[in-house]
Enzyme design. Structure first.
Site, PDB file in Angstrom:
ATOM      1  N   HIS A  98       4.518   4.989  34.896  1.00  0.00           N
ATOM      2  CA  HIS A  98       4.856   5.513  33.577  1.00  0.00           C
ATOM      3  C   HIS A  98       4.872   7.035  33.585  1.00  0.00           C
ATOM      4  O   HIS A  98       4.337   7.665  34.482  1.00  0.00           O
ATOM      5  CB  HIS A  98       3.907   5.002  32.489  1.00  0.00           C
ATOM      6  CG  HIS A  98       2.481   5.444  32.649  1.00  0.00           C
ATOM      7  ND1 HIS A  98       1.540   4.706  33.332  1.00  0.00           N
ATOM      8  CD2 HIS A  98       1.818   6.549  32.207  1.00  0.00           C
ATOM      9  CE1 HIS A  98       0.375   5.325  33.306  1.00  0.00           C
ATOM     10  NE2 HIS A  98       0.524   6.451  32.627  1.00  0.00           N
ATOM     11  N   HIS A 147       1.594  13.743  31.929  1.00  0.00           N
ATOM     12  CA  HIS A 147       1.409  13.392  33.336  1.00  0.00           C
ATOM     13  C   HIS A 147       2.410  12.333  33.767  1.00  0.00           C
ATOM     14  O   HIS A 147       3.083  11.726  32.951  1.00  0.00           O
ATOM     15  CB  HIS A 147      -0.028  12.917  33.621  1.00  0.00           C
ATOM     16  CG  HIS A 147      -0.406  11.607  33.014  1.00  0.00           C
ATOM     17  ND1 HIS A 147      -1.014  11.505  31.773  1.00  0.00           N
ATOM     18  CD2 HIS A 147      -0.281  10.329  33.460  1.00  0.00           C
ATOM     19  CE1 HIS A 147      -1.236  10.235  31.497  1.00  0.00           C
ATOM     20  NE2 HIS A 147      -0.803   9.492  32.502  1.00  0.00           N
ATOM     21  N   GLU A 150      -1.353  10.884  37.964  1.00  0.00           N
ATOM     22  CA  GLU A 150      -2.247   9.741  37.917  1.00  0.00           C
ATOM     23  C   GLU A 150      -1.817   8.753  38.997  1.00  0.00           C
ATOM     24  O   GLU A 150      -0.625   8.525  39.214  1.00  0.00           O
ATOM     25  CB  GLU A 150      -2.165   9.059  36.545  1.00  0.00           C
ATOM     26  CG  GLU A 150      -3.035   7.829  36.416  1.00  0.00           C
ATOM     27  CD  GLU A 150      -2.889   7.138  35.060  1.00  0.00           C
ATOM     28  OE1 GLU A 150      -3.773   6.329  34.731  1.00  0.00           O
ATOM     29  OE2 GLU A 150      -1.898   7.395  34.342  1.00  0.00           O
TER      30      GLU A 150
END
Length: 136
Positions: free
Chosen positions: A7, A78, A129
């Protein structure tokens, strides 16, 4: 090894407004999910090839609150990559000279899977991430 993009996270100052926008254009929108341990409320927008994670501050110490103070209109927060082995990824990232945020141990993320965050100053100016792939 890095897998697909899971994502792209976008911090938003108005979660209801952002949800309404994506809903109006026909996107599949999840219900809001509070993640107190991360200081955020998240909503996922599903696309055929990835997701957008809308981030909204939860609590006074939310990192998204400080992000929005610097970026009042919101913006990309992010990018998240799937990885096969979160522990191995953590070791590889450290060996590459990239700091892991927090205490270095994986935390459970929004999908109920272990995650690590790489320091943006060490990763081309981007908060990255890493999320353990689901395996299902």
């Amino acid at each position: 090894m890095l897998g697909p993009v899971n994502h792209i996270a976008i911090a938003v100052p108005d979660l209801a407004g952002a949800v309404a926008l994506y809903s109006k254009i026909g996107a599949q929108v999840s219900a809001p999910q509070d993640l107190p341990e991360h200081g955020v409320t998240v909503v996922f927008i599903q696309f055929p090839n990835t997701k957008i994670e809308l981030l909204y501050p939860l609590g006074e110490d939310s990192p998204i609150k400080s992000f929005l103070a610097k970026n009042p209109s919101g913006g990309i927060h992010h990018i998240c990559f799937e990885v096969d082995d979160i522990e191995e990824t953590g070791r590889n990232v450290l060996e590459a000279g990239v700091r892991i945020l927090g205490n270095g141990a994986p935390k459970i993320g929004a999908h109920g899977l272990p995650v690590l965050f790489a320091h943006p100053a060490d990763f081309c100016g981007t908060l990255v991430e890493f999320e353990q792939a689901d395996g299902t």
